[in-house]
Motif scaffolding. Structure first.
Motif, PDB file in Angstrom:
ATOM      1  N   TYR A 103       0.825  -1.207   0.000  1.00  0.00           N
ATOM      2  CA  TYR A 103       0.000   0.000   0.000  1.00  0.00           C
ATOM      3  C   TYR A 103       0.860   1.259   0.000  1.00  0.00           C
ATOM      4  O   TYR A 103       0.576   2.228  -0.711  1.00  0.00           O
ATOM      5  CB  TYR A 103      -0.913  -0.034   1.217  1.00  0.00           C
ATOM      6  N   ILE A 111      -4.775   2.559  -6.798  1.00  0.00           N
ATOM      7  CA  ILE A 111      -5.302   1.698  -5.737  1.00  0.00           C
ATOM      8  C   ILE A 111      -6.822   1.692  -5.812  1.00  0.00           C
ATOM      9  O   ILE A 111      -7.454   2.758  -5.860  1.00  0.00           O
ATOM     10  CB  ILE A 111      -4.847   2.186  -4.348  1.00  0.00           C
ATOM     11  N   VAL A 158      -7.904  -1.722  -0.270  1.00  0.00           N
ATOM     12  CA  VAL A 158      -6.840  -2.280   0.560  1.00  0.00           C
ATOM     13  C   VAL A 158      -7.477  -2.855   1.815  1.00  0.00           C
ATOM     14  O   VAL A 158      -8.497  -2.361   2.293  1.00  0.00           O
ATOM     15  CB  VAL A 158      -5.785  -1.199   0.925  1.00  0.00           C
ATOM     16  N   GLU A 183      -1.746  -8.446   4.243  1.00  0.00           N
ATOM     17  CA  GLU A 183      -2.129  -7.216   3.564  1.00  0.00           C
ATOM     18  C   GLU A 183      -2.636  -7.604   2.182  1.00  0.00           C
ATOM     19  O   GLU A 183      -2.002  -8.413   1.497  1.00  0.00           O
ATOM     20  CB  GLU A 183      -0.921  -6.292   3.430  1.00  0.00           C
ATOM     21  N   LEU A 229      -3.947  -5.850  -1.465  1.00  0.00           N
ATOM     22  CA  LEU A 229      -4.040  -4.618  -2.237  1.00  0.00           C
ATOM     23  C   LEU A 229      -4.751  -4.889  -3.548  1.00  0.00           C
ATOM     24  O   LEU A 229      -4.398  -5.814  -4.279  1.00  0.00           O
ATOM     25  CB  LEU A 229      -2.640  -4.066  -2.515  1.00  0.00           C
TER      26      LEU A 229
END
Length: 337
Positions: A74, A128, A131, A143, A145
């Protein structure tokens, strides 16, 4: 000749629009979907389609990786090379993403024998799209994304970007020699930093944290202009909702009271008593990851369940929501900082 693609011969990198890349570490999976948006035109007097009109393609990539002390996906995608991010920067930064695929017949790992993969794809003009962070008592902290774009090119086709090794691809690893940057390794329940700031509505001592899930969706919108087929911008649709779900093992009920007039007596005219207060949420892990949701989180729902006669324990899930606030930082090295 390769017969398949499996985890050891794939590698993912995120780069700047200037064409420098950093390989992501701890990646568990990568998926990619390309949709060609078609619009049908028909005409009177003919049953068969008049034209199947091709619109702008939609390219979506999802990267799931471990939290392990290395650079956060991110933060790299947000263009915050000081290893800290705020949601406004993340909403506007344009970047590139790249997937390399090596030939298992000649390479036992990515870059093991050949600097360049057998196949590679570059997604340009990327932003993006979403997330999320998942931390639980079972398994690894992760995580995820989501990336959206309208342009992707396989190398040697459609004027794709240069070969993998022609760009400065920082943090690349080869010959099966990679490991987490954090000395303790991959983040799991024992590496949840108890210095995290948990909402006060969740009483300490009576509840044991089981999981924390944080997510944000940027809800991209394409902006078009006459004389150009593709969008001139992919903007985030503010306000951006940020949610945090916290599950606890309960020993004392919710415990959240709710009333139409709040939880107070003796109110006079024009007195208003609410059930909720703003809460601060800051989640930390021992590898230096900090996820700051600010001071204006409010409880949107609380769910009590489990503990039935078939066995199991009662759990309570507290769902919080805020808007336009998500700051993420880490300690992983960023080569083009």
């Amino acid at each position: 000749m390769a017969n398949r693609i499996f985890y050891a011969v794939q590698q993912v990198a995120i780069g700047t629009t200037a064409g420098t890349y950093q390989v992501l570490k701890g990646v568990q999976s990568v998926s990619m979907t390309t949709t060609f948006n078609l619009e049908q035109a028909f005409e009177l007097g003919q049953l068969e389609i008049y034209e199947n009109i091709e619109g702008v393609p939609s390219v979506e990539m999802t990267i799931n990786r471990l939290l392990d002390g290395t650079a956060l996906a991110y933060v790299l995608a947000a263009g915050s090379y000081a290893n800290a991010d705020d949601i406004n920067l993340a909403s506007t930064n344009e970047f590139t993403a790249r997937l390399g695929i090596w030939d298992e017949a000649t390479d036992s790992s990515a870059g093991g024998t050949n600097a360049n993969p057998a196949n590679q794809v570059t997604i340009s003009g990327a932003f993006i799209s979403n997330v999320s962070y998942t931390l639980g008592v079972d398994g690894n902290f992760t995580e995820e994304l989501g990336i959206t774009a309208t342009d992707k090119a396989w190398y040697a086709d459609c004027d794709a970007a240069s070969a993998w090794s022609d760009d400065y691809t920082a943090g690349a690893f080869a010959a099966n020699n990679d490991s987490p940057d954090f000395a303790g390794g991959v983040q799991r329940r024992e590496y949840f930093d108890t210095g995290s700031t948990i909402p006060t509505i969740i009483p300490e001592g009576k509840n044991r944290l089981q999981s924390v899930s944080i997510s944000a969706d940027f809800g991209r919108e394409d902006l078009f202009e006459l004389g150009k087929k593709g969008p001139f911008a992919k903007v985030a649709t503010f306000p951006l909702e940020v949610t945090c779900s916290i599950e606890v093992l309960s020993s004392g009920g919710d415990p959240v009271s709710a009333g139409a007039e709040g939880c107070a007596t003796g109110l006079t005219a024009c007195d208003v008593n609410n059930n909720l207060s703003d809460e601060t949420i800051i989640i930390k892990t021992c590898d230096g990851t900090v996820i700051d949701l600010g001071t204006k989180n409010k409880l949107s729902s609380v769910s009590y369940g489990g503990g039935d006669a078939g066995g199991g324990n009662v759990t309570t899930t507290f769902d919080f929501v805020t808007y336009n606030k998500l700051s993420v930082s880490g300690t992983g090295a960023i080569a083009f900082a």
